[in-house]
Design a protein around this motif. Structure first.
Motif, PDB file in Angstrom:
ATOM      1  N   VAL A 174      50.925  48.824  46.459  1.00 54.73           N
ATOM      2  CA  VAL A 174      50.235  48.442  45.227  1.00 54.73           C
ATOM      3  C   VAL A 174      50.202  46.926  45.161  1.00 54.73           C
ATOM      4  O   VAL A 174      51.233  46.268  45.337  1.00 54.73           O
ATOM      5  N   GLU A 175      49.016  46.394  44.913  1.00 57.64           N
ATOM      6  CA  GLU A 175      48.856  44.951  44.755  1.00 57.64           C
ATOM      7  C   GLU A 175      48.099  44.686  43.463  1.00 57.64           C
ATOM      8  O   GLU A 175      47.083  45.332  43.191  1.00 57.64           O
ATOM      9  N   VAL A 176      48.601  43.747  42.675  1.00 55.73           N
ATOM     10  CA  VAL A 176      48.021  43.433  41.365  1.00 55.73           C
ATOM     11  C   VAL A 176      47.708  41.954  41.303  1.00 55.73           C
ATOM     12  O   VAL A 176      48.531  41.118  41.701  1.00 55.73           O
ATOM     13  N   HIS A 177      46.520  41.628  40.790  1.00 50.36           N
ATOM     14  CA  HIS A 177      46.104  40.234  40.616  1.00 50.36           C
ATOM     15  C   HIS A 177      45.905  39.938  39.137  1.00 50.36           C
ATOM     16  O   HIS A 177      45.264  40.708  38.421  1.00 50.36           O
ATOM     17  N   ASP A 178      46.440  38.805  38.695  1.00 48.32           N
ATOM     18  CA  ASP A 178      46.283  38.378  37.305  1.00 48.32           C
ATOM     19  C   ASP A 178      44.820  38.290  36.899  1.00 48.32           C
ATOM     20  O   ASP A 178      43.929  38.080  37.732  1.00 48.32           O
ATOM     21  N   CYS A 184      33.036  49.241  44.486  1.00 49.91           N
ATOM     22  CA  CYS A 184      33.168  49.303  45.944  1.00 49.91           C
ATOM     23  C   CYS A 184      33.231  47.913  46.567  1.00 49.91           C
ATOM     24  O   CYS A 184      33.929  47.715  47.573  1.00 49.91           O
ATOM     25  N   ALA A 185      32.543  46.935  45.981  1.00 47.38           N
ATOM     26  CA  ALA A 185      32.664  45.561  46.474  1.00 47.38           C
ATOM     27  C   ALA A 185      34.101  45.081  46.300  1.00 47.38           C
ATOM     28  O   ALA A 185      34.659  44.403  47.168  1.00 47.38           O
ATOM     29  N   LEU A 186      34.715  45.456  45.183  1.00 44.17           N
ATOM     30  CA  LEU A 186      36.100  45.100  44.930  1.00 44.17           C
ATOM     31  C   LEU A 186      37.027  45.778  45.949  1.00 44.17           C
ATOM     32  O   LEU A 186      37.919  45.145  46.526  1.00 44.17           O
ATOM     33  N   ALA A 187      36.806  47.063  46.194  1.00 48.28           N
ATOM     34  CA  ALA A 187      37.658  47.794  47.135  1.00 48.28           C
ATOM     35  C   ALA A 187      37.580  47.194  48.526  1.00 48.28           C
ATOM     36  O   ALA A 187      38.585  47.123  49.244  1.00 48.28           O
ATOM     37  N   ARG A 188      36.407  46.746  48.920  1.00 41.55           N
ATOM     38  CA  ARG A 188      36.243  46.242  50.287  1.00 41.55           C
ATOM     39  C   ARG A 188      36.809  44.838  50.480  1.00 41.55           C
ATOM     40  O   ARG A 188      36.811  44.321  51.595  1.00 41.55           O
ATOM     41  N   THR A 189      37.265  44.209  49.415  1.00 43.14           N
ATOM     42  CA  THR A 189      37.931  42.909  49.574  1.00 43.14           C
ATOM     43  C   THR A 189      39.401  43.063  49.928  1.00 43.14           C
ATOM     44  O   THR A 189      40.051  42.089  50.315  1.00 43.14           O
ATOM     45  N   PHE A 190      39.961  44.257  49.774  1.00 43.76           N
ATOM     46  CA  PHE A 190      41.392  44.434  49.982  1.00 43.76           C
ATOM     47  C   PHE A 190      41.764  44.182  51.443  1.00 43.76           C
ATOM     48  O   PHE A 190      41.331  44.904  52.348  1.00 43.76           O
ATOM     49  N   TRP A 191      42.541  43.135  51.669  1.00 47.34           N
ATOM     50  CA  TRP A 191      43.013  42.732  52.989  1.00 47.34           C
ATOM     51  C   TRP A 191      41.856  42.479  53.956  1.00 47.34           C
ATOM     52  O   TRP A 191      42.027  42.513  55.174  1.00 47.34           O
ATOM     53  N   GLY A 192      40.665  42.217  53.424  1.00 47.88           N
ATOM     54  CA  GLY A 192      39.519  41.957  54.283  1.00 47.88           C
ATOM     55  C   GLY A 192      39.024  43.181  55.010  1.00 47.88           C
ATOM     56  O   GLY A 192      38.191  43.071  55.915  1.00 47.88           O
ATOM     57  N   GLN A 223      43.518  54.932  53.242  1.00 44.98           N
ATOM     58  CA  GLN A 223      42.689  54.998  52.036  1.00 44.98           C
ATOM     59  C   GLN A 223      43.231  53.990  51.023  1.00 44.98           C
ATOM     60  O   GLN A 223      44.432  53.706  51.000  1.00 44.98           O
ATOM     61  N   TRP A 224      42.341  53.490  50.163  1.00 47.29           N
ATOM     62  CA  TRP A 224      42.802  52.611  49.089  1.00 47.29           C
ATOM     63  C   TRP A 224      41.782  52.608  47.955  1.00 47.29           C
ATOM     64  O   TRP A 224      40.586  52.833  48.150  1.00 47.29           O
ATOM     65  N   SER A 225      42.289  52.370  46.750  1.00 47.25           N
ATOM     66  CA  SER A 225      41.445  52.329  45.547  1.00 47.25           C
ATOM     67  C   SER A 225      41.546  50.957  44.907  1.00 47.25           C
ATOM     68  O   SER A 225      42.506  50.214  45.136  1.00 47.25           O
ATOM     69  N   ALA A 226      40.545  50.632  44.084  1.00 45.27           N
ATOM     70  CA  ALA A 226      40.514  49.321  43.435  1.00 45.27           C
ATOM     71  C   ALA A 226      39.902  49.456  42.051  1.00 45.27           C
ATOM     72  O   ALA A 226      38.871  50.124  41.874  1.00 45.27           O
ATOM     73  N   TYR A 277      45.026  47.244  43.155  1.00 36.50           N
ATOM     74  CA  TYR A 277      44.737  47.978  44.384  1.00 36.50           C
ATOM     75  C   TYR A 277      45.882  48.959  44.629  1.00 36.50           C
ATOM     76  O   TYR A 277      47.054  48.585  44.494  1.00 36.50           O
ATOM     77  N   VAL A 278      45.548  50.186  45.017  1.00 37.22           N
ATOM     78  CA  VAL A 278      46.558  51.162  45.419  1.00 37.22           C
ATOM     79  C   VAL A 278      46.131  51.709  46.779  1.00 37.22           C
ATOM     80  O   VAL A 278      45.010  52.196  46.937  1.00 37.22           O
ATOM     81  N   ALA A 279      47.016  51.620  47.764  1.00 40.02           N
ATOM     82  CA  ALA A 279      46.681  52.017  49.134  1.00 40.02           C
ATOM     83  C   ALA A 279      47.727  52.970  49.683  1.00 40.02           C
ATOM     84  O   ALA A 279      48.883  52.982  49.247  1.00 40.02           O
ATOM     85  N   GLN A 280      47.307  53.772  50.652  1.00 42.00           N
ATOM     86  CA  GLN A 280      48.246  54.663  51.329  1.00 42.00           C
ATOM     87  C   GLN A 280      47.928  54.704  52.814  1.00 42.00           C
ATOM     88  O   GLN A 280      46.772  54.575  53.230  1.00 42.00           O
TER      89      GLN A 280
END
Length: 279
Positions: A179-183, A193-201, A230-233, A243-246
């Motif tokens: 889980v990653e959280v941004h202020d 989906c644009a947000l999800a695709r930014t996770f870790w590039g 898989q991951w959600s945003a 972001y939540v990833a597994q």
């Protein structure tokens, strides 16, 4: 000049050369610790080689400085380099600037610890969340990690991110939940989906899941970068991003999970879950 004269001349030259100063082990270790990786989640991706780096303290800081980033392949320069921030690091609870981007005490650190507890709490029935040995140094821990990191100052306000990795086990297999959280105030995209695709590039096949009134981007199948499965945003109305990833694999030294802990719907619901909405 014959051979003997040449050898004599070389010896004279070497004798007159000032030897380099001896290596200072404490100084070298200090620099290495300041440069070590805060994203222990990436250590797990690199397998046993990353464990060696973690033990010796020479893993590099690789957090991002823009909306699209790749923790395993580049990011922030080490603290103190000429390209790092010119502003002082945020002030810690001792009244002094931090030594780098990572908070090791204070309110931001406490939020990171709380996020770790919340992630452990959502591990579903049938899975366990193994712990590192109690006497293991923090920089060597692989099974449960957390970090609070300063990202940038926006209009005079410090913006932070929080990252937690929890190993999940079932039978002989071990995977992970991240889980990653941004202020609020971050520059990450708004479209799910644009947000999800930014996770870790990372890229991948994304679909939008509806959770109540919320629209959540879920990458259900990664592209060529398969560090995670898989991951959600989700961006909350106040701007906080979660972001939540597994992933089925924790590292290359352990067997993988046969089944991921969460369904796609569950992964989307976790991104909206208020317990991860740090503020």
């Amino acid at each position: 000049m014959n051979g003997q004269e040449l050898r004599d001349a070389l010896r004279t030259e070497m004798a007159s050369t000032t030897p380099p100063p001896p290596l200072s082990t404490p100084a070298a270790l200090g620099r290495a610790r300041r440069a070590r990786f805060r994203r222990r989640a990436v250590w797990a991706s690199l397998g046993s080689a990353a464990v060696v780096l973690a033990v010796t303290g020479f893993a590099a800081v690789v957090r991002p400085n823009d909306p699209v980033y790749q923790p395993a392949g580049g990011g922030f320069p080490a603290a103190g380099s000429s390209t790092d921030t010119k502003e002082p690091w945020p002030t810690g609870p001792d009244g002094q600037p931090q030594e780098d981007r990572t908070a090791r005490a204070g309110s931001q650190y406490d939020r990171g610890v709380r996020l770790l507890s919340e992630v452990v709490a959502v591990v579903p029935p049938g899975y366990t969340a193994p712990e590192d040995p109690a006497d293991q140094p923090a920089e060597q821990r692989m099974l449960r990690t957390q970090q609070a990191q300063f990202e940038e100052k926006v209009n005079g306000v410090d913006r932070w991110s929080y990252l937690t990795t929890v190993a999940v086990a079932q039978g002989n297999g071990t995977g992970r939940v991240i889980v990653e959280v941004h202020d609020a105030g971050n520059q990450l995209p708004t479209e799910p989906c644009a947000l999800a695709r930014t996770f870790w590039g990372m890229q991948g096949e994304c679909q939008v899941e509806t959770v109540g009134a919320a629209q959540v981007g879920v990458v259900v199948r990664p592209g060529s970068d398969d560090r995670l499965d898989q991951w959600s945003a989700y961006r909350h109305p106040d701007g906080v991003v979660v972001y939540v990833a597994q992933g089925a694999q924790l590292d290359e030294t352990r067997p993988s999970l046969q089944k991921l802990p969460f369904s796609v719907r569950q992964l989307a619901a976790l991104a909206v879950d208020d317990r991860f909405h740090l503020r």
